[in-house]
Design a protein around this motif. Structure first.
Motif, PDB file in Angstrom:
ATOM      1  N   PRO A   1     -13.796   8.807   8.827  1.00 12.00           N
ATOM      2  CA  PRO A   1     -12.493   8.785   9.453  1.00 12.00           C
ATOM      3  C   PRO A   1     -12.605   8.542  10.965  1.00 12.00           C
ATOM      4  N   GLU A   2     -11.722   7.718  11.473  1.00 12.89           N
ATOM      5  CA  GLU A   2     -11.733   7.442  12.900  1.00 12.89           C
ATOM      6  C   GLU A   2     -11.192   8.634  13.677  1.00 12.89           C
ATOM      7  N   SER A   3     -11.416   8.631  14.960  1.00 14.80           N
ATOM      8  CA  SER A   3     -10.966   9.741  15.797  1.00 14.80           C
ATOM      9  C   SER A   3      -9.465   9.945  15.628  1.00 14.80           C
ATOM     10  N   GLY A   4      -9.060  11.203  15.464  1.00 16.76           N
ATOM     11  CA  GLY A   4      -7.637  11.512  15.311  1.00 16.76           C
ATOM     12  C   GLY A   4      -7.162  11.512  13.875  1.00 16.76           C
ATOM     13  N   HIS A   5      -8.073  11.286  12.920  1.00 22.21           N
ATOM     14  CA  HIS A   5      -7.708  11.311  11.507  1.00 22.21           C
ATOM     15  C   HIS A   5      -8.649  12.253  10.758  1.00 22.21           C
TER      16      HIS A   5
ATOM     17  N   THR B   1      -4.427  13.868  13.169  1.00 15.42           N
ATOM     18  CA  THR B   1      -4.575  15.170  13.814  1.00 15.42           C
ATOM     19  C   THR B   1      -4.123  15.138  15.267  1.00 15.42           C
ATOM     20  N   ASP B   2      -3.811  13.939  15.791  1.00 18.19           N
ATOM     21  CA  ASP B   2      -3.438  13.815  17.201  1.00 18.19           C
ATOM     22  C   ASP B   2      -1.940  13.659  17.379  1.00 18.19           C
TER      23      ASP B   2
ATOM     24  N   THR C   1       2.004  15.652  16.752  1.00 19.94           N
ATOM     25  CA  THR C   1       2.696  16.918  16.516  1.00 19.94           C
ATOM     26  C   THR C   1       3.888  16.746  15.586  1.00 19.94           C
ATOM     27  N   VAL C   2       4.197  15.501  15.183  1.00 15.99           N
ATOM     28  CA  VAL C   2       5.331  15.269  14.285  1.00 15.99           C
ATOM     29  C   VAL C   2       5.021  15.843  12.920  1.00 15.99           C
ATOM     30  N   SER C   3       6.068  16.203  12.168  1.00 10.74           N
ATOM     31  CA  SER C   3       5.860  16.858  10.884  1.00 10.74           C
ATOM     32  C   SER C   3       5.283  15.909   9.842  1.00 10.74           C
ATOM     33  N   ASN C   4       5.702  14.636   9.850  1.00  9.31           N
ATOM     34  CA  ASN C   4       5.224  13.683   8.851  1.00  9.31           C
ATOM     35  C   ASN C   4       4.013  12.933   9.401  1.00  9.31           C
ATOM     36  N   ASN C   5       2.871  13.570   9.305  1.00  5.99           N
ATOM     37  CA  ASN C   5       1.670  12.971   9.885  1.00  5.99           C
ATOM     38  C   ASN C   5       0.712  12.421   8.833  1.00  5.99           C
ATOM     39  N   GLN C   6       1.212  12.280   7.580  1.00  3.03           N
ATOM     40  CA  GLN C   6       0.364  11.766   6.527  1.00  3.03           C
ATOM     41  C   GLN C   6       0.275  10.241   6.595  1.00  3.03           C
ATOM     42  N   VAL C   7      -0.941   9.730   6.525  1.00  3.32           N
ATOM     43  CA  VAL C   7      -1.173   8.290   6.493  1.00  3.32           C
ATOM     44  C   VAL C   7      -1.288   7.804   5.054  1.00  3.32           C
ATOM     45  N   TRP C   8      -1.911   8.621   4.202  1.00  2.00           N
ATOM     46  CA  TRP C   8      -2.132   8.262   2.796  1.00  2.00           C
ATOM     47  C   TRP C   8      -2.271   9.556   2.020  1.00  2.00           C
ATOM     48  N   VAL C   9      -1.687   9.606   0.812  1.00  2.00           N
ATOM     49  CA  VAL C   9      -1.774  10.820   0.009  1.00  2.00           C
ATOM     50  C   VAL C   9      -1.815  10.465  -1.468  1.00  2.00           C
ATOM     51  N   MET C  10      -2.583  11.227  -2.216  1.00  2.00           N
ATOM     52  CA  MET C  10      -2.593  11.123  -3.677  1.00  2.00           C
ATOM     53  C   MET C  10      -2.538  12.534  -4.235  1.00  2.00           C
ATOM     54  N   ARG C  11      -1.570  12.800  -5.081  1.00  2.00           N
ATOM     55  CA  ARG C  11      -1.342  14.151  -5.585  1.00  2.00           C
ATOM     56  C   ARG C  11      -1.755  14.271  -7.057  1.00  2.00           C
ATOM     57  N   ASN C  12      -2.073  15.507  -7.417  1.00  2.00           N
ATOM     58  CA  ASN C  12      -2.375  15.863  -8.806  1.00  2.00           C
ATOM     59  C   ASN C  12      -3.475  14.987  -9.412  1.00  2.00           C
ATOM     60  N   ILE C  13      -4.559  14.816  -8.656  1.00  2.00           N
ATOM     61  CA  ILE C  13      -5.720  14.107  -9.180  1.00  2.00           C
ATOM     62  C   ILE C  13      -6.453  15.045 -10.133  1.00  2.00           C
TER      63      ILE C  13
END
Length: 577
Positions: free
Chosen positions: A306-310, A337-338, A340-352
């Motif tokens: 992961p690049e800096s800030g992720h 991680t850099d 403060t906004v609530s929606n800071n997800q770049v990519w997500v996969m649920r219930n793997i």
């Protein structure tokens, strides 16, 4: 070039050698080797490693014939110097004058037609989780439609397990393995003569794997280092062939062979980084090691994920401990991680739904996801659906593997759950301990431990005692890579666990106890004992668990080495008497 259709691959039924006698003959290679026939007894088991066994004193049809082909290959490989059996010399894995000579490996591959020029490579190094990460990445790429080969540095029952290719992800068949050997043997022999007999078991097997991938026309090979990286025989991959270098968690293993410090180990692992080619870092428990990896990548203009800030975030939701289909559900996401906004997800996969259990396996899966996302960014077509399917299709024998009730019964352990796990480092011991606690929160746990002599035994014991909270530890010994040179004695290992328990402030009791003594001790007392064989160690552990479990689940975990796991699978596969 990667959009080739999935092609069919004929996969032979696996058959596994258990024992043979030690009579010898001179082979056509002029090498002293174990003989077949005569009074030798050979036992094989069927493809799922359980059920009917066959003992034969003369050549039957089927599985015996196939495995005899593999034995011919092994006879030749075993005539070469095998550092897995005898141990690696000090500093042999460092990028120094004491390190292994990679020019020898390069010359061998040139002799074999430069197979690495025929496909692209994902290259995996690190201390903890290499094999699982290779399996996850390979499965994702296969699900995306690529023809994939994978090469790993360890096996459980057959050497063939190290070379995997084709759409099914199965080990190379006995026939294909033997044919590969026959096709290459003259050139390998010529190379061995030219190198004055210095070619090693690992070098030749690695070259065979690379050649097999070329002849099968794989699109991508996922290759695991054997030792370190900088001077490992696999580290002859040119930058032009490298899709990405993946480095999972770096820790203290093979200290002497890799220079004696965490810093020297990190530099050895960083040796797989190539100029301008992407680097994916798994979670690094040691910040010093991570700093070195990032510095080396920067010096070679290699982008790092992961690049800096992720960061990749793993969330375990549930575990189902069913031997028929053990699995865990988890969410894995990439977040900023850099911000403060609530929606800071770049990519997500649920219930793997992962068939491999433990937080550490989620982290290995996350590293595979990060690799897939980087390859997608490099132009490969890898959908989210392929990522999910690949992860969920991945299974890993010997990694928190449940024995079936019939297998447990073969050991006389009715009513106790048997777990097999090849953990052998401090990090993998901590992961195993955590997984045991998560999976069996209310249980009486017994550990059966056998290890190689060149591991960090005290750190391993401390991590497993602290994380797993066992009531019983029974130590024993197993052959390592078919020999005793690297075998740790049961008594020395028992002493190590007793020292680790004392360091942690645990109440320990050493040696055999009668029933009254066992039941009269405090509930937090750890009983430590030893046995002269794996079978007797398991029997002792099962007996003590039944005495102490007091209404809770009884769990016996065999660990410390994949060689111990291999021996257990053989014991569990025996036909009923």
């Amino acid at each position: 070039m990667f959009a080739s259709p999935i092609r069919s691959l004929s996969v032979a039924v696996r058959s596994n050698l258990i024992h043979r006698g030690q009579n010898t003959i001179i082979s056509k290679w002029g090498i002293l080797c174990p003989a077949l026939g005569g009074e030798d007894t050979i036992r094989f088991y069927n493809s799922d490693q359980r059920g009917l066994g066959i003992e034969a004193k003369k050549k039957p049809a089927g599985g015996y014939e196939r495995e005899e082909l593999v034995m011919e290959v092994e006879e030749y490989l075993n005539s070469l110097k095998n550092f897995e059996k005898i141990g690696v010399p000090a500093s042999a894995g460092t990028d120094s004058e004491k390190g292994f000579d990679l020019r020898r490996m390069s010359r061998l591959l040139t002799t074999l037609g430069d197979p690495l020029s025929k496909y692209q490579v994902v290259y995996v190094a690190g201390t903890k989780g290499k094999g699982s990460t290779v399996a996850f990445i390979s499965s994702i790429l296969r699900a995306a439609g690529f023809r994939v080969g994978s090469y790993t540095s360890l096996h459980i029952l057959s050497l063939r397990e190290r070379i995997v290719s084709g759409e099914t992800g199965q080990p190379i068949s006995a026939q294909a393995f033997h044919q590969l050997y026959r096709d290459l043997r003259l050139k390998v022999n010529e190379a061995a003569v030219a190198e004055s007999g210095t070619l090693t078991h690992f070098e030749v097997l690695t070259a065979m794997a690379f050649a097999q991938f070329a002849r099968e026309k794989v699109d991508i090979a996922v290759i695991e280092t054997g030792l370190g990286g900088a001077r490992d025989a696999t580290n002859v991959i040119p930058a032009s062939s490298l899709l990405a270098a993946v480095i999972v968690g770096v820790g203290k293993e093979h200290l002497e062979a890799l220079g004696g410090s965490l810093e020297s180990i990190a530099h050895a692992k960083a040796g797989i980084i190539k100029e301008g080619r992407p680097v994916i870092l798994g979670r690094q428990p040691e910040k010093v090691a991570e700093g070195i990896l990032r510095q080396v990548a920067a010096s070679k203009n290699a982008p790092v994920d992961p690049e800096s800030g992720h960061e990749l975030v793993c969330e375990l939701k549930s575990i189902l401990a069913d031997y028929r289909s053990p699995h865990q559900y988890c969410d894995i996401s990439m977040r900023r991680t850099d911000m403060t906004v609530s929606n800071n997800q770049v990519w997500v996969m649920r219930n793997i739904k992962l068939a491999t259990l433990g937080v550490h396996q989620m982290e290995n899966a996350a590293t595979a996801i990060q690799t897939a996302l980087r390859l997608r960014g490099e132009g490969l077509h890898i959908s989210d659906a392929s990522i999910r399917l690949g992860l969920e299709n991945t299974t890993m024998p010997g990694r928190f593997q449940f024995a079936s009730p019939s297998e447990a019964k073969a050991l006389g352990s009715d009513g106790a759950i048997i777990i097999l796990d090849g953990a052998h480092t401090e990090g993998s011991a901590a992961a195993l301990g955590d997984t045991l606690t998560l999976t069996f929160p209310e249980s009486c746990l017994a550990l059966v431990v056998a290890m190689a002599s060149d591991k960090e035994h005290l750190a391993f014991a401390r991590a497993l005692l602290q994380g797993g909270n066992p009531r019983i530890v029974v130590t024993t010994r197993v052959d390592i890579a078919g020999g005793t040179t690297r075998t740790m004695s049961a008594s020395a290992l028992a002493d190590t666990f007793q020292c680790a328990g004392q360091e942690l402030g645990m109440e320990t009791r050493y040696g055999p106890r009668d029933v009254g003594e066992l039941r009269g001790e405090r509930q937090d007392t750890v009983f430590i004992d030893e046995a002269d064989s794996l079978e007797s160690a398991v029997a002792k552990a099962v007996y003590m668990v039944h005495l102490l479990r007091d209404g809770t689940k009884g769990v016996v975990c065999v660990t410390g080495s994949l060689h111990a796991v291999s021996e257990m699978l053989k014991l569990m596969s025996r036909p009923p008497l």
